[in-house]
Design a protein around this motif. Structure first.
Motif, PDB file in Angstrom:
ATOM      1  N   ARG A 102     -17.188 -72.560   2.230  1.00 53.54           N
ATOM      2  CA  ARG A 102     -18.200 -71.576   1.614  1.00 53.54           C
ATOM      3  C   ARG A 102     -19.338 -70.916   2.260  1.00 53.54           C
ATOM      4  O   ARG A 102     -19.815 -69.782   1.875  1.00 53.54           O
ATOM      5  CB  ARG A 102     -18.356 -72.056   0.123  1.00 53.54           C
ATOM      6  N   PHE A 103     -19.785 -71.257   3.323  1.00 58.58           N
ATOM      7  CA  PHE A 103     -20.870 -70.758   4.142  1.00 58.58           C
ATOM      8  C   PHE A 103     -20.478 -69.995   5.361  1.00 58.58           C
ATOM      9  O   PHE A 103     -21.084 -69.565   6.113  1.00 58.58           O
ATOM     10  CB  PHE A 103     -21.837 -71.992   4.680  1.00 58.58           C
ATOM     11  N   THR A 104     -18.821 -70.046   5.525  1.00 61.17           N
ATOM     12  CA  THR A 104     -18.666 -69.391   6.661  1.00 61.17           C
ATOM     13  C   THR A 104     -18.535 -67.834   6.470  1.00 61.17           C
ATOM     14  O   THR A 104     -18.233 -67.228   5.277  1.00 61.17           O
ATOM     15  CB  THR A 104     -17.083 -69.717   6.758  1.00 61.17           C
ATOM     16  N   PRO A 105     -19.046 -67.130   7.594  1.00 63.91           N
ATOM     17  CA  PRO A 105     -19.638 -65.593   7.225  1.00 63.91           C
ATOM     18  C   PRO A 105     -18.264 -64.864   7.421  1.00 63.91           C
ATOM     19  O   PRO A 105     -17.616 -64.936   8.697  1.00 63.91           O
ATOM     20  CB  PRO A 105     -20.493 -65.376   8.159  1.00 63.91           C
ATOM     21  N   VAL A 106     -17.450 -64.181   6.292  1.00 59.86           N
ATOM     22  CA  VAL A 106     -15.989 -63.588   6.565  1.00 59.86           C
ATOM     23  C   VAL A 106     -16.108 -62.352   6.017  1.00 59.86           C
ATOM     24  O   VAL A 106     -15.452 -61.279   6.467  1.00 59.86           O
ATOM     25  CB  VAL A 106     -14.952 -64.509   6.026  1.00 59.86           C
ATOM     26  N   PHE A 107     -16.894 -61.957   5.336  1.00 61.01           N
ATOM     27  CA  PHE A 107     -16.926 -60.646   4.647  1.00 61.01           C
ATOM     28  C   PHE A 107     -17.626 -59.531   5.123  1.00 61.01           C
ATOM     29  O   PHE A 107     -18.943 -59.814   5.468  1.00 61.01           O
ATOM     30  CB  PHE A 107     -17.066 -60.770   3.059  1.00 61.01           C
ATOM     31  N   ALA A 108     -17.209 -58.327   5.395  1.00 64.25           N
ATOM     32  CA  ALA A 108     -18.242 -57.372   5.859  1.00 64.25           C
ATOM     33  C   ALA A 108     -18.747 -56.932   4.603  1.00 64.25           C
ATOM     34  O   ALA A 108     -18.649 -57.006   3.354  1.00 64.25           O
ATOM     35  CB  ALA A 108     -17.446 -56.198   6.446  1.00 64.25           C
ATOM     36  N   ILE A 109     -19.967 -55.659   4.714  1.00 66.83           N
ATOM     37  CA  ILE A 109     -20.827 -55.556   3.567  1.00 66.83           C
ATOM     38  C   ILE A 109     -20.011 -55.008   2.522  1.00 66.83           C
ATOM     39  O   ILE A 109     -20.406 -55.053   1.468  1.00 66.83           O
ATOM     40  CB  ILE A 109     -21.912 -54.804   4.118  1.00 66.83           C
ATOM     41  N   ARG A 129     -25.467 -62.374  11.180  1.00 66.19           N
ATOM     42  CA  ARG A 129     -25.086 -61.261  11.713  1.00 66.19           C
ATOM     43  C   ARG A 129     -23.889 -61.600  13.108  1.00 66.19           C
ATOM     44  O   ARG A 129     -24.113 -62.521  13.674  1.00 66.19           O
ATOM     45  CB  ARG A 129     -26.402 -60.575  12.330  1.00 66.19           C
ATOM     46  N   THR A 130     -23.218 -60.468  13.250  1.00 67.00           N
ATOM     47  CA  THR A 130     -22.285 -60.460  14.317  1.00 67.00           C
ATOM     48  C   THR A 130     -23.015 -60.070  15.696  1.00 67.00           C
ATOM     49  O   THR A 130     -24.091 -59.668  15.693  1.00 67.00           O
ATOM     50  CB  THR A 130     -21.256 -59.628  14.048  1.00 67.00           C
ATOM     51  N   ARG A 131     -22.383 -60.043  16.801  1.00 71.55           N
ATOM     52  CA  ARG A 131     -23.037 -60.017  17.931  1.00 71.55           C
ATOM     53  C   ARG A 131     -23.318 -58.530  18.101  1.00 71.55           C
ATOM     54  O   ARG A 131     -24.324 -57.932  18.802  1.00 71.55           O
ATOM     55  CB  ARG A 131     -22.009 -60.281  19.072  1.00 71.55           C
ATOM     56  N   ARG A 190     -22.243 -60.154   7.949  1.00 67.24           N
ATOM     57  CA  ARG A 190     -21.102 -60.857   7.606  1.00 67.24           C
ATOM     58  C   ARG A 190     -21.653 -61.929   6.506  1.00 67.24           C
ATOM     59  O   ARG A 190     -22.472 -62.595   6.662  1.00 67.24           O
ATOM     60  CB  ARG A 190     -20.662 -61.682   8.794  1.00 67.24           C
ATOM     61  N   TYR A 191     -20.843 -61.714   5.204  1.00 69.55           N
ATOM     62  CA  TYR A 191     -21.348 -62.502   3.907  1.00 69.55           C
ATOM     63  C   TYR A 191     -20.153 -63.788   4.081  1.00 69.55           C
ATOM     64  O   TYR A 191     -19.151 -63.414   4.206  1.00 69.55           O
ATOM     65  CB  TYR A 191     -21.242 -61.679   2.762  1.00 69.55           C
ATOM     66  N   SER A 192     -20.905 -64.701   3.405  1.00 65.72           N
ATOM     67  CA  SER A 192     -20.158 -65.827   3.202  1.00 65.72           C
ATOM     68  C   SER A 192     -19.735 -65.945   1.690  1.00 65.72           C
ATOM     69  O   SER A 192     -20.107 -65.189   0.747  1.00 65.72           O
ATOM     70  CB  SER A 192     -20.657 -67.391   3.540  1.00 65.72           C
TER      71      SER A 192
END
Length: 140
Positions: free
Chosen positions: A8-15, A42-44, A49-51
């Protein structure tokens, strides 16, 4: 090649996706990020990126806001909830450590209240505290 583990903490969603899941405008998510209510990773390329955890937190912010709390009040409530969760985890750790310690010590100690003033005394296993036969009369 093994796939990375997701939780549930993996950042997968764009804004845009996170805003839709939280039923908010993307600009609201940007504002909450600026003031520290929800801080996505944040990505590079520096995009947010939201989890799933972030989305749930956004929904909690919306709920508290709907109940009339100010953004500062919401920040404080979330901070205290995080602190409680951390302390509950620490208590569980200490309980496990105490249980392990008790099981590993064959010569466990027993503690009791002393006769004099309620002080704590250490006894060997099987020993008893001497009881006082003093009578105390109480009058209002």
């Amino acid at each position: 090649m093994a796939l990375p583990q997701m939780d549930r903490f993996t950042p997968v969603f764009a804004i845009a996706a996170a805003a839709e899941l939280a039923q908010m405008h993307p600009q609201t998510l940007r504002q909450y990020d600026r003031i520290g209510l929800v801080s996505p990773q944040r990505t590079r390329g520096n995009t947010r990126r939201y989890s799933l955890h972030d989305v749930a937190r956004l929904r909690e912010v919306a709920k508290l806001s709907g109940e009339g709390l100010s953004l500062e009040g919401i920040r404080r409530v979330l901070e205290l909830e995080d602190r409680v969760r951390d302390l509950e985890g620490r208590v569980r750790e200490l309980e496990r450590a105490l249980t392990e310690e008790r099981l590993q010590r064959p010569e466990r100690r027993v503690f009791a209240a002393g006769a004099a003033g309620g002080e704590v005394v250490t006894l060997r296993r099987g020993a008893r505290v001497k009881r006082s036969a003093d009578v105390v009369v109480w009058q209002p």
